[in-house]
Design a protein around this motif. Structure first.
Motif, PDB file in Angstrom:
ATOM      1  N   PHE A   1       0.848  -1.177   0.000  1.00 23.40           N
ATOM      2  CA  PHE A   1       0.000   0.000   0.000  1.00 23.40           C
ATOM      3  C   PHE A   1       0.890   1.235   0.000  1.00 23.40           C
ATOM      4  CE2 PHE A   1      -2.861  -3.167   1.790  1.00 23.40           C
ATOM      5  CZ  PHE A   1      -4.027  -2.910   1.095  1.00 23.40           C
ATOM      6  N   PRO A   2       0.912   2.064  -1.028  1.00 19.09           N
ATOM      7  CA  PRO A   2       1.720   3.286  -1.000  1.00 19.09           C
ATOM      8  C   PRO A   2       1.117   4.305  -0.035  1.00 19.09           C
ATOM      9  CG  PRO A   2       0.360   3.250  -2.974  1.00 19.09           C
ATOM     10  CD  PRO A   2       0.154   1.912  -2.296  1.00 19.09           C
ATOM     11  N   SER A   3       1.893   5.372   0.269  1.00 19.62           N
ATOM     12  CA  SER A   3       1.410   6.420   1.162  1.00 19.62           C
ATOM     13  C   SER A   3       0.254   7.161   0.510  1.00 19.62           C
ATOM     14  CB  SER A   3       2.541   7.391   1.469  1.00 19.62           C
ATOM     15  OG  SER A   3       3.609   6.728   2.092  1.00 19.62           O
ATOM     16  N   PRO A   4      -0.706   7.619   1.311  1.00 19.25           N
ATOM     17  CA  PRO A   4      -1.831   8.363   0.749  1.00 19.25           C
ATOM     18  C   PRO A   4      -1.351   9.616   0.020  1.00 19.25           C
ATOM     19  CG  PRO A   4      -2.233   7.753   3.026  1.00 19.25           C
ATOM     20  CD  PRO A   4      -0.814   7.437   2.753  1.00 19.25           C
ATOM     21  N   VAL A   5      -2.069   9.968  -1.009  1.00 15.59           N
ATOM     22  CA  VAL A   5      -1.740  11.148  -1.809  1.00 15.59           C
ATOM     23  C   VAL A   5      -2.561  12.328  -1.282  1.00 15.59           C
ATOM     24  CG1 VAL A   5      -1.719  12.185  -4.105  1.00 15.59           C
ATOM     25  CG2 VAL A   5      -1.178   9.761  -3.820  1.00 15.59           C
ATOM     26  N   ILE A   6      -1.867  13.417  -0.917  1.00 21.99           N
ATOM     27  CA  ILE A   6      -2.527  14.637  -0.462  1.00 21.99           C
ATOM     28  C   ILE A   6      -2.725  15.539  -1.665  1.00 21.99           C
ATOM     29  CG2 ILE A   6      -2.347  16.653   1.033  1.00 21.99           C
ATOM     30  CD1 ILE A   6      -0.608  14.990   2.895  1.00 21.99           C
ATOM     31  N   ASP A   7      -3.993  15.819  -1.999  1.00 21.24           N
ATOM     32  CA  ASP A   7      -4.280  16.688  -3.140  1.00 21.24           C
ATOM     33  C   ASP A   7      -4.157  18.166  -2.796  1.00 21.24           C
ATOM     34  OD1 ASP A   7      -4.717  14.698  -5.022  1.00 21.24           O
ATOM     35  OD2 ASP A   7      -6.810  14.438  -4.443  1.00 21.24           O
ATOM     36  N   SER A   8      -4.520  18.551  -1.556  1.00 19.78           N
ATOM     37  CA  SER A   8      -4.408  19.958  -1.177  1.00 19.78           C
ATOM     38  C   SER A   8      -4.537  20.085   0.339  1.00 19.78           C
ATOM     39  CB  SER A   8      -5.479  20.809  -1.854  1.00 19.78           C
ATOM     40  OG  SER A   8      -6.768  20.456  -1.388  1.00 19.78           O
ATOM     41  N   VAL A   9      -3.947  21.169   0.851  1.00 20.04           N
ATOM     42  CA  VAL A   9      -4.077  21.535   2.256  1.00 20.04           C
ATOM     43  C   VAL A   9      -4.569  22.977   2.292  1.00 20.04           C
ATOM     44  CG1 VAL A   9      -2.949  21.767   4.482  1.00 20.04           C
ATOM     45  CG2 VAL A   9      -2.203  19.989   2.894  1.00 20.04           C
ATOM     46  N   PHE A  10      -5.701  23.180   2.957  1.00 20.36           N
ATOM     47  CA  PHE A  10      -6.373  24.478   2.887  1.00 20.36           C
ATOM     48  C   PHE A  10      -6.760  24.917   4.301  1.00 20.36           C
ATOM     49  CE2 PHE A  10     -10.128  27.165   2.395  1.00 20.36           C
ATOM     50  CZ  PHE A  10      -9.734  28.039   1.401  1.00 20.36           C
ATOM     51  N   LEU A  11      -6.461  26.181   4.650  1.00 23.21           N
ATOM     52  CA  LEU A  11      -6.848  26.746   5.940  1.00 23.21           C
ATOM     53  C   LEU A  11      -8.006  27.703   5.711  1.00 23.21           C
ATOM     54  CD1 LEU A  11      -6.280  26.952   8.998  1.00 23.21           C
ATOM     55  CD2 LEU A  11      -4.780  28.892   8.492  1.00 23.21           C
ATOM     56  N   ASN A  12      -9.129  27.391   6.351  1.00 24.46           N
ATOM     57  CA  ASN A  12     -10.348  28.196   6.204  1.00 24.46           C
ATOM     58  C   ASN A  12     -10.494  29.081   7.437  1.00 24.46           C
ATOM     59  OD1 ASN A  12     -12.833  29.252   5.684  1.00 24.46           O
ATOM     60  ND2 ASN A  12     -13.969  27.318   5.805  1.00 24.46           N
ATOM     61  N   GLY A  13     -10.463  30.395   7.222  1.00 18.63           N
ATOM     62  CA  GLY A  13     -10.565  31.337   8.328  1.00 18.63           C
ATOM     63  C   GLY A  13     -11.967  31.565   8.838  1.00 18.63           C
ATOM     64  N   LYS A  14     -12.966  30.976   8.234  1.00 21.23           N
ATOM     65  CA  LYS A  14     -14.364  31.080   8.678  1.00 21.23           C
ATOM     66  C   LYS A  14     -14.870  32.534   8.731  1.00 21.23           C
ATOM     67  CE  LYS A  14     -15.013  26.672   9.934  1.00 21.23           C
ATOM     68  NZ  LYS A  14     -16.173  25.825   9.800  1.00 21.23           N
ATOM     69  N   LYS A  15     -14.467  33.348   7.776  1.00 24.76           N
ATOM     70  CA  LYS A  15     -14.916  34.743   7.646  1.00 24.76           C
ATOM     71  C   LYS A  15     -14.412  35.655   8.774  1.00 24.76           C
ATOM     72  CE  LYS A  15     -19.178  33.621   5.152  1.00 24.76           C
ATOM     73  NZ  LYS A  15     -20.656  33.798   5.112  1.00 24.76           N
ATOM     74  N   ASP A  16     -13.739  35.096   9.766  1.00 26.69           N
ATOM     75  CA  ASP A  16     -13.198  35.914  10.854  1.00 26.69           C
ATOM     76  C   ASP A  16     -11.702  36.170  10.665  1.00 26.69           C
ATOM     77  OD1 ASP A  16     -15.615  36.128  12.342  1.00 26.69           O
ATOM     78  OD2 ASP A  16     -15.341  34.063  13.028  1.00 26.69           O
ATOM     79  N   ILE A  17     -11.002  35.134  10.280  1.00 19.45           N
ATOM     80  CA  ILE A  17      -9.550  35.211  10.131  1.00 19.45           C
ATOM     81  C   ILE A  17      -9.217  35.258   8.645  1.00 19.45           C
ATOM     82  CG2 ILE A  17      -7.371  34.027  10.595  1.00 19.45           C
ATOM     83  CD1 ILE A  17      -8.808  32.697  12.983  1.00 19.45           C
ATOM     84  N   ASP A  18      -8.415  36.234   8.255  1.00 15.21           N
ATOM     85  CA  ASP A  18      -7.968  36.337   6.874  1.00 15.21           C
ATOM     86  C   ASP A  18      -6.724  35.479   6.684  1.00 15.21           C
ATOM     87  OD1 ASP A  18      -9.986  38.119   6.235  1.00 15.21           O
ATOM     88  OD2 ASP A  18      -8.769  39.884   6.714  1.00 15.21           O
ATOM     89  N   VAL A  19      -6.782  34.537   5.748  1.00  8.96           N
ATOM     90  CA  VAL A  19      -5.617  33.725   5.389  1.00  8.96           C
ATOM     91  C   VAL A  19      -4.957  34.395   4.196  1.00  8.96           C
ATOM     92  CG1 VAL A  19      -4.800  31.444   4.734  1.00  8.96           C
ATOM     93  CG2 VAL A  19      -6.780  31.659   6.246  1.00  8.96           C
TER      94      VAL A  19
END
Length: 409
Positions: free
Chosen positions: A81-99
């Motif tokens: 079993f190869p390592s899982p493939v990560i397609d994207s990493v995303f930080l969502n500020g929930k309209k309060d925190i600006d990323v």
């Protein structure tokens, strides 16, 4: 009817087995995150650093019951079993925190037992409070991972409970150069959680001051409010400079939530030099002292100790007129200085006297005495020489007269 039931059960078993393969062989997890600074001011910018890890420590092989053609995550050529493939990493500020930066910067695989750090630049909201951003990790052909991240904006709340190890020391007092001495090092946990596997180690100190046998000791654990101690013996060189010496100390320990932590402290060692003033030589000018004549008595004092001799003073008990006290001042280690006395001698003879020397060093005031003897000589008795001279003159005169009268006869 039974045929359809069996068919449905068979299809469900395939789906369940396929889903369990994906769940069993996906080991991507958020193992840590840090926000710098830990408490943001309103509308202040900061950095969120997230650590993604593959918690699997080895490569899994394909079970015989799994068909390689049913799952893209299974390598038919390698049988693992190869390592899982990560397609994207995303930080969502929930309209309060600006990323402001960092989203979408990583995609790919993380090998078994490996980690990767991903950073995001954020801007705090204008109001104080605790805000929660959401980290979203999209895995290929698997369920996405969501992880909440708390952002503290000017709120006096600490989410991390850490130990705080306070170092203190005790020793037998000031140290003389060349001595060995023990120092007891105590640690007190003033924090709010336990510290375990504590090692206290002396770092490099040079050749003048060094641990005698061992440079470290170990404490198994310290709970909140507990204290424990160990002892390290130091050895000093005789030529070490007096003064306060700072010895670097390294403290390594582990905590329940942050793993191994290292801190640095210092020990303060008070090295005090000790003077040793003694008689070096005695000279007189003239070298032979006659009675009732002036002369200079020069006594040289030597400091063979390890510290400065301050306020050095010498005085003598000779029963002569003149100055019988001399102030020398400071004599540094391995140096000497003269005490000069200008005197008038008395009658001839042997004069026992005492030399007193007082001085100060880092250990206090000291005084020492020496019993000495001074010889005063009488001028030589020339009576015999004078009589002999007169007789010689008379004899010469008589001889001369006899020689001159010989011609008259």
């Amino acid at each position: 009817m039974k045929k359809h039931v069996y068919t449905l059960i068979f299809i469900l078993c395939i789906l369940i087995s396929g889903g369990s393969v994906q769940a069993a062989y996906s080991h991507i997890a958020v193992t840590d995150y840090q926000i710098t600074p830990s408490v943001l001011m309103p509308e202040e910018k900061g950095i969120v650093t997230v650590t993604l890890s593959n918690t699997k420590t080895s490569v899994d092989t394909i079970p015989a019951s799994v068909e390689t053609g049913t799952n893209d995550e299974i390598s038919e050529s390698t049988g693992v079993f190869p390592s899982p493939v990560i397609d994207s990493v995303f930080l969502n500020g929930k309209k309060d925190i600006d990323v402001l930066a960092g989203n979408g910067q990583f995609e790919g695989q993380i090998g078994p037992g490996q980690s990767v750090q991903i950073s995001f630049v954020i801007k705090a909201p204008p109001a104080n409070g605790i805000y929660f951003a959401e980290l979203l990790i999209r895995l290929r052909n698997q369920e996405s991972i969501k992880y909440p991240i708390a952002v503290n904006v000017n709120t006096p709340i600490s989410a991390v409970r850490q130990p705080a190890l306070i170092l203190s020391q005790s020793s037998s007092g000031p140290i003389r150069p060349g001595e060995s001495f023990p120092v007891r090092i105590s640690l007190t946990n003033r924090g709010v959680s336990q510290a375990k596997d504590i090692t206290v180690r002396v770092k490099e100190t040079g050749t003048s001051i060094a641990p005698l046998q061992t440079n470290a000791f170990h404490i198994e654990k310290l709970k909140q409010g507990e204290e424990s101690s160990g002892e390290i013996t130091f050895n000093t060189d005789k030529n070490v400079n007096p003064g306060i010496h700072k010895i670097p100390i390294e403290i390594l320990y582990t905590t329940p939530d942050k793993g191994e932590i290292g801190t640095s402290e210092t020990l303060s060692l008070d090295i005090r030099g000790e003077a040793d003033v003694s008689l070096m030589s005695i000279e007189t000018d003239p070298s032979r002292i006659m009675k009732n004549t002036p002369f200079d008595l020069v006594i040289r004092l030597d400091n063979s100790g390890t510290g400065d001799a301050e306020a050095v003073r010498a005085w003598i008990t000779l029963p002569f007129l003149g100055n019988k006290e001399a102030f020398i001042g400071r004599i540094e280690p391995h140096n000497d200085a003269p005490a000069v006395f200008i005197l008038d001698s008395g009658e001839s003879g042997e004069y026992p006297y005492t030399l007193h020397v007082s001085y100060q060093d880092d250990w206090g005031e000291h005084e020492r005495t020496e019993n000495l003897t001074l010889t005063v000589q009488s001028p030589p008795d020339n009576t015999s020489s004078i009589i002999l001279g007169i007789l010689l003159l008379i004899g010469g005169f008589l001889g001369y007269r006899m020689w001159t009268r010989r011609g008259d006869v």
